[in-house]
Design a protein around this motif. Structure first.
Motif, PDB file in Angstrom:
ATOM      1  N   THR A   1       0.842  -1.192   0.000  1.00  0.00           N
ATOM      2  CA  THR A   1       0.000   0.000   0.000  1.00  0.00           C
ATOM      3  C   THR A   1       0.880   1.245   0.000  1.00  0.00           C
ATOM      4  OG1 THR A   1      -0.079   0.178   2.419  1.00  0.00           O
ATOM      5  CG2 THR A   1      -1.714  -1.258   1.363  1.00  0.00           C
ATOM      6  N   ASN A   2       0.281   2.381  -0.339  1.00  0.00           N
ATOM      7  CA  ASN A   2       1.045   3.624  -0.356  1.00  0.00           C
ATOM      8  C   ASN A   2       1.677   3.919   0.996  1.00  0.00           C
ATOM      9  OD1 ASN A   2       0.653   4.226  -3.052  1.00  0.00           O
ATOM     10  ND2 ASN A   2      -1.220   5.387  -2.686  1.00  0.00           N
ATOM     11  N   GLY A   3       0.976   3.564   2.068  1.00  0.00           N
ATOM     12  CA  GLY A   3       1.499   3.834   3.402  1.00  0.00           C
ATOM     13  C   GLY A   3       2.689   2.977   3.777  1.00  0.00           C
ATOM     14  N   GLN A   4       2.890   1.883   3.066  1.00  0.00           N
ATOM     15  CA  GLN A   4       4.014   0.987   3.373  1.00  0.00           C
ATOM     16  C   GLN A   4       5.302   1.406   2.681  1.00  0.00           C
ATOM     17  OE1 GLN A   4       1.525  -2.763   2.512  1.00  0.00           O
ATOM     18  NE2 GLN A   4       3.174  -3.515   3.827  1.00  0.00           N
ATOM     19  N   VAL A   5       5.205   2.255   1.680  1.00  0.00           N
ATOM     20  CA  VAL A   5       6.381   2.681   0.922  1.00  0.00           C
ATOM     21  C   VAL A   5       6.652   4.146   1.200  1.00  0.00           C
ATOM     22  CG1 VAL A   5       7.405   2.951  -1.358  1.00  0.00           C
ATOM     23  CG2 VAL A   5       5.898   1.011  -0.897  1.00  0.00           C
ATOM     24  N   LEU A   6       7.849   4.446   1.646  1.00  0.00           N
ATOM     25  CA  LEU A   6       8.243   5.822   1.913  1.00  0.00           C
ATOM     26  C   LEU A   6       9.464   6.156   1.064  1.00  0.00           C
ATOM     27  CD1 LEU A   6       7.348   4.407   4.878  1.00  0.00           C
ATOM     28  CD2 LEU A   6       7.451   6.818   5.508  1.00  0.00           C
ATOM     29  N   ALA A   7       9.419   7.324   0.437  1.00  0.00           N
ATOM     30  CA  ALA A   7      10.508   7.754  -0.436  1.00  0.00           C
ATOM     31  C   ALA A   7      10.791   9.224  -0.186  1.00  0.00           C
ATOM     32  CB  ALA A   7      10.125   7.537  -1.904  1.00  0.00           C
ATOM     33  N   PRO A   8      11.983   9.702  -0.533  1.00  0.00           N
ATOM     34  CA  PRO A   8      12.243  11.129  -0.423  1.00  0.00           C
ATOM     35  C   PRO A   8      11.281  11.934  -1.295  1.00  0.00           C
ATOM     36  CG  PRO A   8      14.277   9.902  -0.784  1.00  0.00           C
ATOM     37  CD  PRO A   8      13.150   8.951  -1.016  1.00  0.00           C
ATOM     38  N   ALA A   9      11.072  13.178  -0.930  1.00  0.00           N
ATOM     39  CA  ALA A   9      10.172  14.047  -1.685  1.00  0.00           C
ATOM     40  C   ALA A   9      10.726  14.308  -3.085  1.00  0.00           C
ATOM     41  CB  ALA A   9       9.985  15.367  -0.947  1.00  0.00           C
TER      42      ALA A   9
ATOM     43  N   PHE B   1      12.803  12.610   5.909  1.00  0.00           N
ATOM     44  CA  PHE B   1      13.003  11.240   5.447  1.00  0.00           C
ATOM     45  C   PHE B   1      13.891  10.476   6.427  1.00  0.00           C
ATOM     46  CE2 PHE B   1      15.216   8.067   2.733  1.00  0.00           C
ATOM     47  CZ  PHE B   1      14.102   7.328   2.349  1.00  0.00           C
ATOM     48  N   GLU B   2      14.956  11.113   6.875  1.00  0.00           N
ATOM     49  CA  GLU B   2      15.819  10.481   7.877  1.00  0.00           C
ATOM     50  C   GLU B   2      15.038  10.183   9.158  1.00  0.00           C
ATOM     51  OE1 GLU B   2      19.151   9.648   7.931  1.00  0.00           O
ATOM     52  OE2 GLU B   2      19.433  10.140   5.821  1.00  0.00           O
ATOM     53  N   ASP B   3      14.207  11.130   9.558  1.00  0.00           N
ATOM     54  CA  ASP B   3      13.429  10.952  10.785  1.00  0.00           C
ATOM     55  C   ASP B   3      12.434   9.803  10.640  1.00  0.00           C
ATOM     56  OD1 ASP B   3      12.758  12.003  13.489  1.00  0.00           O
ATOM     57  OD2 ASP B   3      10.800  12.395  12.568  1.00  0.00           O
ATOM     58  N   ALA B   4      11.867   9.641   9.441  1.00  0.00           N
ATOM     59  CA  ALA B   4      10.924   8.536   9.218  1.00  0.00           C
ATOM     60  C   ALA B   4      11.616   7.192   9.392  1.00  0.00           C
ATOM     61  CB  ALA B   4      10.318   8.648   7.819  1.00  0.00           C
ATOM     62  N   ILE B   5      12.864   7.094   8.931  1.00  0.00           N
ATOM     63  CA  ILE B   5      13.619   5.852   9.125  1.00  0.00           C
ATOM     64  C   ILE B   5      13.834   5.591  10.612  1.00  0.00           C
ATOM     65  CG2 ILE B   5      15.828   4.691   8.721  1.00  0.00           C
ATOM     66  CD1 ILE B   5      16.010   6.181   6.058  1.00  0.00           C
ATOM     67  N   LEU B   6      14.190   6.640  11.343  1.00  0.00           N
ATOM     68  CA  LEU B   6      14.407   6.489  12.785  1.00  0.00           C
ATOM     69  C   LEU B   6      13.117   6.095  13.489  1.00  0.00           C
ATOM     70  CD1 LEU B   6      16.733   9.545  13.524  1.00  0.00           C
ATOM     71  CD2 LEU B   6      17.381   7.129  13.458  1.00  0.00           C
ATOM     72  N   GLN B   7      12.010   6.727  13.101  1.00  0.00           N
ATOM     73  CA  GLN B   7      10.730   6.433  13.732  1.00  0.00           C
ATOM     74  C   GLN B   7      10.280   4.994  13.478  1.00  0.00           C
ATOM     75  OE1 GLN B   7       8.895   8.386  15.842  1.00  0.00           O
ATOM     76  NE2 GLN B   7      10.611   9.821  15.766  1.00  0.00           N
ATOM     77  N   ALA B   8      10.737   4.425  12.357  1.00  0.00           N
ATOM     78  CA  ALA B   8      10.410   3.025  12.040  1.00  0.00           C
ATOM     79  C   ALA B   8      11.309   2.045  12.784  1.00  0.00           C
ATOM     80  CB  ALA B   8      10.517   2.801  10.540  1.00  0.00           C
ATOM     81  N   GLY B   9      12.262   2.570  13.533  1.00  0.00           N
ATOM     82  CA  GLY B   9      13.181   1.705  14.261  1.00  0.00           C
ATOM     83  C   GLY B   9      14.466   1.414  13.525  1.00  0.00           C
ATOM     84  N   GLY B  10      14.708   2.131  12.424  1.00  0.00           N
ATOM     85  CA  GLY B  10      15.896   1.888  11.617  1.00  0.00           C
ATOM     86  C   GLY B  10      15.674   0.764  10.626  1.00  0.00           C
ATOM     87  N   MET B  11      16.510   0.703   9.622  1.00  0.00           N
ATOM     88  CA  MET B  11      16.391  -0.341   8.599  1.00  0.00           C
ATOM     89  C   MET B  11      16.961  -1.665   9.108  1.00  0.00           C
ATOM     90  SD  MET B  11      17.353   1.640   5.048  1.00  0.00           S
ATOM     91  CE  MET B  11      18.793   2.515   5.692  1.00  0.00           C
TER      92      MET B  11
END
Length: 223
Positions: free
Chosen positions: A93-101, A114-124
């Motif tokens: 779904t669109n919500g599962q994929v995050l990309a830079p603007a 974008f960096e913060d979103a990775i951190l909020q997800a717990g890192g890759m």
């Protein structure tokens, strides 16, 4: 760091996909970082096939597309390529994929988000990557300074928003696919040579859980 060599490019790509599949099976809520390079198309095809066969379920996964082209008339987004070659087949779904603007009035803020979103997800948990013939990682090329985090990069005439080297190195595991005779010298220098900012891929030697997957042509100069 480990290096695995396979008989041909298709087998190496299938092995890369299998490694990633194992990570997803072990952790259904996997946080994946993915390169959008066409050189990964065979690996994407293998992931799509495993998903179609019911072996993989991406329902709880999060995917970070690690680069995106700055919006420009006449040029397709990297997201459109990824939708066609991977995301659609995984039923993400669109919500599962995050990309830079693709566009921004403040690139510093957008890149930070974008960096913060990775951190909020717990890192890759894992990042699936390839390397350019010039030793580039994502669109971090050998010319100029190596930026640590997400930034706008001018690469071969294109403006690209791309994750930086520190962003990549923060992933718990790296799966790096390199195939073809044109990659032989780059693979040798990246894997066996000195760590050098003029060859961004060489930085991956410093990652304790990086796995390089090569075909025999790409590995021909490793010795």
């Amino acid at each position: 760091m480990s290096v695995l060599v396979f008989s041909d490019a298709q087998t190496a790509a299938a092995a890369a996909a299998t490694l990633l599949a194992g990570q997803l099976i072990e952790k259904p809520s996997l946080v994946l970082g993915v390169d959008s390079a066409p050189a990964l198309a065979s690996a994407f095809h293998s992931l799509s096939a495993m998903t179609a066969n019911g072996l993989l379920n991406w329902g709880k996964a999060t995917v970070f597309q690690l680069s995106e082209r700055v919006r420009e008339e006449g040029k397709a987004s990297l997201r459109s390529f990824m939708d066609e070659t991977l995301y659609g087949d995984l039923s993400l779904t669109n919500g599962q994929v995050l990309a830079p603007a693709e566009a921004s009035e403040n690139w510093a803020d957008s890149c930070h988000s974008f960096e913060d979103a990775i951190l909020q997800a717990g890192g890759m948990d894992v990042a699936l990557l390839t390397v350019g013939p010039d030793g580039s990682l994502l669109f971090n090329g050998p010319e100029g300074e190596i930026a640590p985090t997400t930034h706008v990069e001018l690469y071969q005439g294109d403006k690209i928003v791309t994750a930086g080297l520190s962003t990549l190195m923060s992933a718990k595991k790296l799966i790096v696919l390199m195939t073809g005779p044109e990659m032989a010298e780059t693979a040798r220098n990246a894997i066996r040579g000195a760590v050098n900012s003029n060859l961004p891929a060489s930085m991956l030697q410093l990652h304790a859980a990086a796995t390089f997957l090569l075909d025999e042509e790409a590995a021909s100069l490793l010795g």
